[in-house]
Design a protein around this motif. Structure first.
Motif, PDB file in Angstrom:
ATOM      1  N   ARG A  11       0.839  -1.207   0.000  1.00  0.00           N
ATOM      2  CA  ARG A  11       0.000   0.000   0.000  1.00  0.00           C
ATOM      3  C   ARG A  11       0.868   1.248   0.000  1.00  0.00           C
ATOM      4  O   ARG A  11       2.040   1.237   0.396  1.00  0.00           O
ATOM      5  CB  ARG A  11      -0.986  -0.018   1.145  1.00  0.00           C
ATOM      6  N   ALA A  13       0.335   5.168   1.502  1.00  0.00           N
ATOM      7  CA  ALA A  13      -0.582   5.830   2.437  1.00  0.00           C
ATOM      8  C   ALA A  13      -0.205   7.300   2.618  1.00  0.00           C
ATOM      9  O   ALA A  13       0.368   7.679   3.632  1.00  0.00           O
ATOM     10  CB  ALA A  13      -0.559   5.096   3.783  1.00  0.00           C
ATOM     11  N   PRO A  14      -0.506   8.135   1.616  1.00  0.00           N
ATOM     12  CA  PRO A  14      -0.105   9.538   1.731  1.00  0.00           C
ATOM     13  C   PRO A  14      -0.973  10.313   2.730  1.00  0.00           C
ATOM     14  O   PRO A  14      -2.139   9.970   2.937  1.00  0.00           O
ATOM     15  CB  PRO A  14      -0.344  10.082   0.317  1.00  0.00           C
ATOM     16  N   SER A  15      -0.392  11.334   3.329  1.00  0.00           N
ATOM     17  CA  SER A  15      -1.167  12.279   4.145  1.00  0.00           C
ATOM     18  C   SER A  15      -1.506  13.455   3.233  1.00  0.00           C
ATOM     19  O   SER A  15      -0.613  13.976   2.563  1.00  0.00           O
ATOM     20  CB  SER A  15      -0.328  12.791   5.322  1.00  0.00           C
ATOM     21  N   ASP A  47      -4.343   8.960   4.396  1.00  0.00           N
ATOM     22  CA  ASP A  47      -4.168   9.181   5.838  1.00  0.00           C
ATOM     23  C   ASP A  47      -4.730  10.555   6.217  1.00  0.00           C
ATOM     24  O   ASP A  47      -3.986  11.457   6.641  1.00  0.00           O
ATOM     25  CB  ASP A  47      -2.678   9.073   6.208  1.00  0.00           C
ATOM     26  N   TYR A 175      -1.901   8.472  14.747  1.00  0.00           N
ATOM     27  CA  TYR A 175      -1.405   7.751  13.563  1.00  0.00           C
ATOM     28  C   TYR A 175      -0.976   6.324  13.907  1.00  0.00           C
ATOM     29  O   TYR A 175      -1.308   5.382  13.179  1.00  0.00           O
ATOM     30  CB  TYR A 175      -0.239   8.561  12.955  1.00  0.00           C
ATOM     31  N   VAL A 179      -2.767   3.366  11.744  1.00  0.00           N
ATOM     32  CA  VAL A 179      -2.034   2.646  10.694  1.00  0.00           C
ATOM     33  C   VAL A 179      -2.039   1.140  10.969  1.00  0.00           C
ATOM     34  O   VAL A 179      -2.172   0.323  10.053  1.00  0.00           O
ATOM     35  CB  VAL A 179      -0.602   3.217  10.534  1.00  0.00           C
ATOM     36  N   ARG A 193       8.050   2.208   2.675  1.00  0.00           N
ATOM     37  CA  ARG A 193       7.820   3.635   2.957  1.00  0.00           C
ATOM     38  C   ARG A 193       9.141   4.285   3.339  1.00  0.00           C
ATOM     39  O   ARG A 193      10.169   3.624   3.434  1.00  0.00           O
ATOM     40  CB  ARG A 193       6.775   3.792   4.068  1.00  0.00           C
ATOM     41  N   LEU A 197       9.873   7.015   8.858  1.00  0.00           N
ATOM     42  CA  LEU A 197       8.901   6.263   9.671  1.00  0.00           C
ATOM     43  C   LEU A 197       9.531   5.038  10.335  1.00  0.00           C
ATOM     44  O   LEU A 197       8.834   4.277  11.016  1.00  0.00           O
ATOM     45  CB  LEU A 197       7.697   5.865   8.811  1.00  0.00           C
TER      46      LEU A 197
END
Ligand code: GLU
Length: 298
Positions: A11, A13-15, A47, A175, A179, A193, A197
Motif C-alpha cells: 500500500r 498511504a499519503p497524508s 491518511d 497515527y 495505521v 515507505r 517512519l
C-alpha cells in the motif's frame, strides 16, 4: 489477517497535507513496483486523520497525480476519516485488557519526546480533561525486526517510546494506532515507505502484538534531504510534481532508487512502469536513511 503464504498486498498511504512531490512519488513508485513485480495487489489509503494539518483539495490532487503517473491502485481507496469506529473498537479491546491509561499531564510534566512520567497513573479515576490515551509499554519491552533494506533493528521500546499516545488530547485518533488497524484491515503483507517512519515501526509492531495482528514485512527507503538535511516535504517547501512531466518524474524516482534506467525510446508512463516492474531490483536501493538532493543532479 494474512498468513505467511498470503499473496503480496502492499500500500501507499499519503497524508493529504499537500500535493505529491518527488519524495512521496519515490515511496509510491517503490511500493508499487515491489507489489507489481511479485504479482501482488497495491492499495492506496488516504491518511486524512488530522484535519488541522490537511490542505483542502490535496487528497484529490494526490490521487489524480498518482493516476497521471500510471500508478493505478486496486480496490477502492481507504479513507482514514471514515474509519473512526474501527479505531474505537481497537481502543476498546486494548482498554478491556488493561493496556491503556488516560494522561492529563501538561507539557511541562512530560519527559523527553513527550513521554509520560506516570504522574497521572495513580489518579485514573480523577484525570482532568482534556486528556490523551496512552498505551502502557513495559520498561523492559524489546522489539526486534529485520527491515528488508536497513537490516536488523533492535529497539528498547520501553526506554525509547514509553507509554506512547494512541488517542490524542484533541481526541483525534493517533497515527500509530490508525495505521496498525488499517494495515490489518487491508491485510497488508508488505510496507514500503520512507525511513522517516523507521522509528514508528517498533510502536506499530508492539500494537500489532497486543491486538493479535500479524506484522507485515517492512522496507524503509532512504528519504531525499535538502541542503539543511531536512526531509523533502511540503513543510520544507518541496515543489509539487508537474503531472505533465510524469515520464521524466518516474525516471527521476527510478534513478533515486538506483534502478536500471528505462531505455530512452520508452516514453509513456505505461512503458516506463512496465520496464521498471520487469527490472525491479530492491537490492540496488542504497541501504541508507537519507540521500541529499544535491547528489542527485546528473
Ligand atoms: N501518511 C504517512 C506519511 O505520509 C505514511 C504512513 C505510512 O506509510 O505508514 O508520511
Amino acid at each position: 489477517m494474512p498468513d505467511s503464504n498470503a499473496q503480496y498486498r502492499g500500500r501507499f498511504a499519503p497524508s493529504p497535507t499537500g500535493p505529491l512531490h518527488l519524495g512521496s512519488l519515490i515511496a509510491a513508485v517503490a511500493s508499487y513496483l515491489d507489489a507489481r513485480s511479485c504479482g501482488g495487489t497495491w492499495l492506496v489509503r488516504m491518511d486524512d486523520l488530522d484535519p488541522p494539518r490537511e490542505e483542502p483539495g490535496a487528497a484529490q490532487c494526490i490521487l489524480l497525480s498518482l493516476q497521471g503517473h500510471g500508478l493505478h491502485w486496486d480496490e477502492s481507496v481507504m479513507w482514514q476519516s471514515e474509519r473512526a469506529p474501527a479505531y474505537t473498537a481497537a481502543l476498546e479491546e486494548l482498554a478491556t485488557r488493561d493496556h491503556l491509561f488516560c494522561c492529563d499531564c501538561t507539557r511541562a510534566m512530560l519527559g523527553p519526546g513527550g513521554s509520560c512520567r506516570g504522574r497521572c497513573r495513580p489518579r485514573q479515576s480523577a484525570v482532568n480533561s482534556p486528556c490523551s490515551t496512552r498505551v502502557s509499554v513495559p520498561d523492559n519491552c524489546q522489539i526486534h525486526f529485520t527491515d528488508q533494506l536497513q537490516g536488523p533493528q533492535h529497539i528498547s521500546l520501553g526506554e525509547q517510546f514509553p507509554d506512547f499516545v494512541v488517542k490524542r488530547k484533541d481526541r483525534l485518533d493517533a497515527y500509530q494506532l490508525a495505521v496498525v488497524v488499517d494495515d490489518a484491515e487491508q491485510a497488508i503483507t508488505h510496507v514500503v515507505r520512507g525511513s522517516d517512519l523507521l522509528d514508528s515501526t517498533p510502536r506499530q509492531i508492539f500494537l500489532q502484538q497486543l491486538l493479535g495482528y500479524r506484522s507485515p514485512k517492512y522496507c524503509h527507503l532512504p528519504v531525499i534531504t535538502n541542503s539543511q538535511g531536512q526531509k523533502l516535504s511540503k513543510q520544507h517547501h518541496a515543489p509539487a510534481l508537474d503531472d505533465k512531466l510524469a515520464p521524466a518524474n518516474l525516471r527521476g524516482a527510478l534513478k533515486f532508487l538506483q534502478q536500471t534506467a528505462p531505455p530512452l525510446p520508452l516514453t509513456t508512463v505505461q512503458q516506463i512502469l512496465s520496464f521498471a516492474i520487469g527490472h525491479w531490483s530492491p537490492r540496488r536501493i542504497p541501504a541508507t536513511l537519507a540521500i541529499p538532493e544535491s547528489s542527485l543532479v546528473s
